[in-house]
Write an enzyme that holds these catalytic residues in place. Structure first.
Site, PDB file in Angstrom:
ATOM      1  N   LYS A  14      50.813  32.531  47.727  1.00 51.61           N
ATOM      2  CA  LYS A  14      51.144  31.421  46.823  1.00 51.61           C
ATOM      3  C   LYS A  14      51.008  31.835  45.361  1.00 51.61           C
ATOM      4  O   LYS A  14      51.912  31.608  44.568  1.00 51.61           O
ATOM      5  CB  LYS A  14      50.237  30.209  47.123  1.00 51.61           C
ATOM      6  CG  LYS A  14      50.404  29.654  48.531  1.00 51.61           C
ATOM      7  CD  LYS A  14      49.563  28.411  48.751  1.00 51.61           C
ATOM      8  CE  LYS A  14      48.071  28.657  48.651  1.00 51.61           C
ATOM      9  NZ  LYS A  14      47.524  29.562  49.713  1.00 51.61           N
ATOM     10  N   ARG A  89      45.348  19.614  49.320  1.00 53.47           N
ATOM     11  CA  ARG A  89      44.892  20.259  50.555  1.00 53.47           C
ATOM     12  C   ARG A  89      44.517  19.272  51.640  1.00 53.47           C
ATOM     13  O   ARG A  89      44.268  19.682  52.775  1.00 53.47           O
ATOM     14  CB  ARG A  89      43.661  21.121  50.268  1.00 53.47           C
ATOM     15  CG  ARG A  89      44.041  22.297  49.446  1.00 53.47           C
ATOM     16  CD  ARG A  89      43.043  23.395  49.574  1.00 53.47           C
ATOM     17  NE  ARG A  89      43.492  24.492  48.734  1.00 53.47           N
ATOM     18  CZ  ARG A  89      42.823  25.590  48.519  1.00 53.47           C
ATOM     19  NH1 ARG A  89      41.663  25.758  49.086  1.00 53.47           N
ATOM     20  NH2 ARG A  89      43.323  26.525  47.752  1.00 53.47           N
ATOM     21  N   ARG A 128      42.557  41.913  48.463  1.00 55.61           N
ATOM     22  CA  ARG A 128      42.939  41.289  47.189  1.00 55.61           C
ATOM     23  C   ARG A 128      41.959  41.672  46.081  1.00 55.61           C
ATOM     24  O   ARG A 128      40.755  41.674  46.269  1.00 55.61           O
ATOM     25  CB  ARG A 128      42.968  39.765  47.342  1.00 55.61           C
ATOM     26  CG  ARG A 128      43.177  39.041  46.020  1.00 55.61           C
ATOM     27  CD  ARG A 128      43.733  37.669  46.207  1.00 55.61           C
ATOM     28  NE  ARG A 128      42.772  36.741  46.762  1.00 55.61           N
ATOM     29  CZ  ARG A 128      43.058  35.450  47.023  1.00 55.61           C
ATOM     30  NH1 ARG A 128      44.267  34.979  46.786  1.00 55.61           N
ATOM     31  NH2 ARG A 128      42.144  34.671  47.535  1.00 55.61           N
ATOM     32  N   ARG A 164      37.111  38.610  44.528  1.00 53.85           N
ATOM     33  CA  ARG A 164      36.623  37.243  44.354  1.00 53.85           C
ATOM     34  C   ARG A 164      35.428  36.960  45.260  1.00 53.85           C
ATOM     35  O   ARG A 164      35.376  37.439  46.383  1.00 53.85           O
ATOM     36  CB  ARG A 164      37.746  36.247  44.655  1.00 53.85           C
ATOM     37  CG  ARG A 164      38.441  35.774  43.390  1.00 53.85           C
ATOM     38  CD  ARG A 164      39.687  35.013  43.694  1.00 53.85           C
ATOM     39  NE  ARG A 164      39.494  33.967  44.701  1.00 53.85           N
ATOM     40  CZ  ARG A 164      40.451  33.167  45.123  1.00 53.85           C
ATOM     41  NH1 ARG A 164      41.675  33.286  44.614  1.00 53.85           N
ATOM     42  NH2 ARG A 164      40.230  32.242  46.021  1.00 53.85           N
ATOM     43  N   ARG A 175      37.467  29.332  55.361  1.00 55.62           N
ATOM     44  CA  ARG A 175      38.574  28.671  54.640  1.00 55.62           C
ATOM     45  C   ARG A 175      39.781  28.499  55.557  1.00 55.62           C
ATOM     46  O   ARG A 175      40.490  27.491  55.477  1.00 55.62           O
ATOM     47  CB  ARG A 175      38.958  29.486  53.401  1.00 55.62           C
ATOM     48  CG  ARG A 175      38.019  29.232  52.227  1.00 55.62           C
ATOM     49  CD  ARG A 175      37.861  30.452  51.349  1.00 55.62           C
ATOM     50  NE  ARG A 175      39.066  30.812  50.641  1.00 55.62           N
ATOM     51  CZ  ARG A 175      39.363  32.054  50.258  1.00 55.62           C
ATOM     52  NH1 ARG A 175      38.549  33.037  50.556  1.00 55.62           N
ATOM     53  NH2 ARG A 175      40.454  32.296  49.590  1.00 55.62           N
TER      54      ARG A 175
HETATM   55  P1  ADP Z   1      47.288  32.906  47.965  1.00 56.83           P
HETATM   56  O1  ADP Z   1      47.446  32.494  46.530  1.00 56.83           O
HETATM   57  O2  ADP Z   1      48.241  32.201  48.885  1.00 56.83           O
HETATM   58  O3  ADP Z   1      45.887  32.870  48.463  1.00 56.83           O
HETATM   59  P2  ADP Z   1      47.873  35.551  46.927  1.00 56.83           P
HETATM   60  O4  ADP Z   1      49.143  35.411  46.176  1.00 56.83           O
HETATM   61  O5  ADP Z   1      46.607  35.638  46.157  1.00 56.83           O
HETATM   62  O6  ADP Z   1      47.758  34.439  48.069  1.00 56.83           O
HETATM   63  O7  ADP Z   1      48.026  36.858  47.837  1.00 56.83           O
HETATM   64  C1  ADP Z   1      46.916  37.348  48.597  1.00 56.83           C
HETATM   65  C2  ADP Z   1      46.909  38.882  48.562  1.00 56.83           C
HETATM   66  O8  ADP Z   1      48.031  39.402  49.280  1.00 56.83           O
HETATM   67  C3  ADP Z   1      47.037  39.464  47.165  1.00 56.83           C
HETATM   68  O9  ADP Z   1      46.231  40.633  47.127  1.00 56.83           O
HETATM   69  C4  ADP Z   1      48.514  39.783  47.005  1.00 56.83           C
HETATM   70  O10 ADP Z   1      48.716  40.869  46.117  1.00 56.83           O
HETATM   71  C5  ADP Z   1      48.920  40.144  48.423  1.00 56.83           C
HETATM   72  N1  ADP Z   1      50.266  39.676  48.770  1.00 56.83           N
HETATM   73  C6  ADP Z   1      50.871  38.537  48.369  1.00 56.83           C
HETATM   74  N2  ADP Z   1      52.094  38.414  48.934  1.00 56.83           N
HETATM   75  C7  ADP Z   1      52.254  39.506  49.743  1.00 56.83           C
HETATM   76  C8  ADP Z   1      53.310  39.979  50.603  1.00 56.83           C
HETATM   77  N3  ADP Z   1      54.458  39.281  50.759  1.00 56.83           N
HETATM   78  N4  ADP Z   1      53.109  41.143  51.247  1.00 56.83           N
HETATM   79  C9  ADP Z   1      51.951  41.845  51.094  1.00 56.83           C
HETATM   80  N5  ADP Z   1      50.936  41.470  50.306  1.00 56.83           N
HETATM   81  C10 ADP Z   1      51.069  40.312  49.633  1.00 56.83           C
END
Ligand code: ADP
Ligand code: ZN
Length: 217
Positions: A14, A89, A128, A164, A175
């Site tokens: 997201k 949520r 992440r 985080r 979660r």
């Molecule tokens: P959310 O906001 O839904 O929790 P994030 O955007 O923070 O998710 O993404 C979670 C992790 O996965 C981050 O480290 C991001 O760089 C990685 N990520 C996001 N989208 C993809 C994807 N399509 N393929 C692989 N890794 C992804």
């Protein structure tokens, strides 16, 4: 005017997609998690209360969420539209959002649902890394989206990258449980309203982005 909700489990992408969409549509992203973390950094009474919940992977109580969200949605930069990341949520939060939006004469126009299974969430969240600068919070992944310059520094602002506090395996699992219990019903709610756009979130970042662009072109 686009008032967009991004739905999906933790790690669905997201935040990653919200940033692209915000740049393309020239509207701000409102991340509730980010608003919470900014409040926690300010070490206000509210921030300290919020920290207790966030660090345990628990949901922050409704009144605190509403306080933070209402204040943010009343700011001027949201007049052309917003992207909501991580909110609503629960069904209660939908009611609150509808109320805040209604008071401002706005309504939700699109709900983009990023679908991914739990094992994908877990893998993504454990890798992440986020920029430690609360004004930036650029988001990386050790394998899928590493920084291009220095592996431990943010490409955008040069600050250190951190993991985080709620991206530990236990907190992630907790979660995800809450997500299945409370947030999945929201998907059904918006589907019934005809606002839902489902996207396969397991694809590579740029492929997911292409699918999302398709919705708004
Ligand atoms: P959310 O906001 O839904 O929790 P994030 O955007 O923070 O998710 O993404 C979670 C992790 O996965 C981050 O480290 C991001 O760089 C990685 N990520 C996001 N989208 C993809 C994807 N399509 N393929 C692989 N890794 C992804
Ligand atoms: Zn940064």
């Amino acid at each position: 005017m686009f008032n967009i909700i991004l739905l999906g489990p933790q790690g669905a992408g997201k935040g990653t997609q919200a940033e692209k969409l915000a740049a393309q549509l020239e509207i701000p992203t409102i991340s509730v998690g980010k608003l919470f973390r900014m409040e926690m950094d300010k070490e206000t009474g509210l921030g300290q209360a919020i920290a207790k919940y966030v660090n345990a992977g628990d949901r922050v109580p409704a009144d605190m969420v509403d306080q933070v969200m209402s204040a943010r949605l009343a700011e001027e930069d949201t007049e052309k539209g917003v992207i909501l990341d991580g909110y609503p949520r629960t069904k209660d939060q939908i009611a609150n959002l509808d109320k805040v939006m209604g008071d401002l004469g706005r309504n939700v126009t699109h709900v983009v649902y990023l679908r991914v299974p739990d094992e994908v969430s877990l893998r993504r969240l454990s890798g992440r890394r986020v920029c430690s600068n609360p004004k930036c919070e650029e988001n990386y992944h050790v394998d899928f989206n590493p920084p291009k310059k220095d592996p431990n520094k943010c490409d955008k602002c040069g600050s250190d990258l951190i993991q985080r506090s709620d991206d530990t395996p236990d907190a992630i699992r907790h979660r995800l449980e809450l997500y299945h219990q409370d947030t999945e019903p929201i998907v059904d709610y918006y589907r019934a309203k005809g606002l839902l756009h489902e996207v396969d979130g397991t694809k590579a970042i740029m492929d997911v982005w292409a699918d999302i662009q398709g919705i708004f072109s």
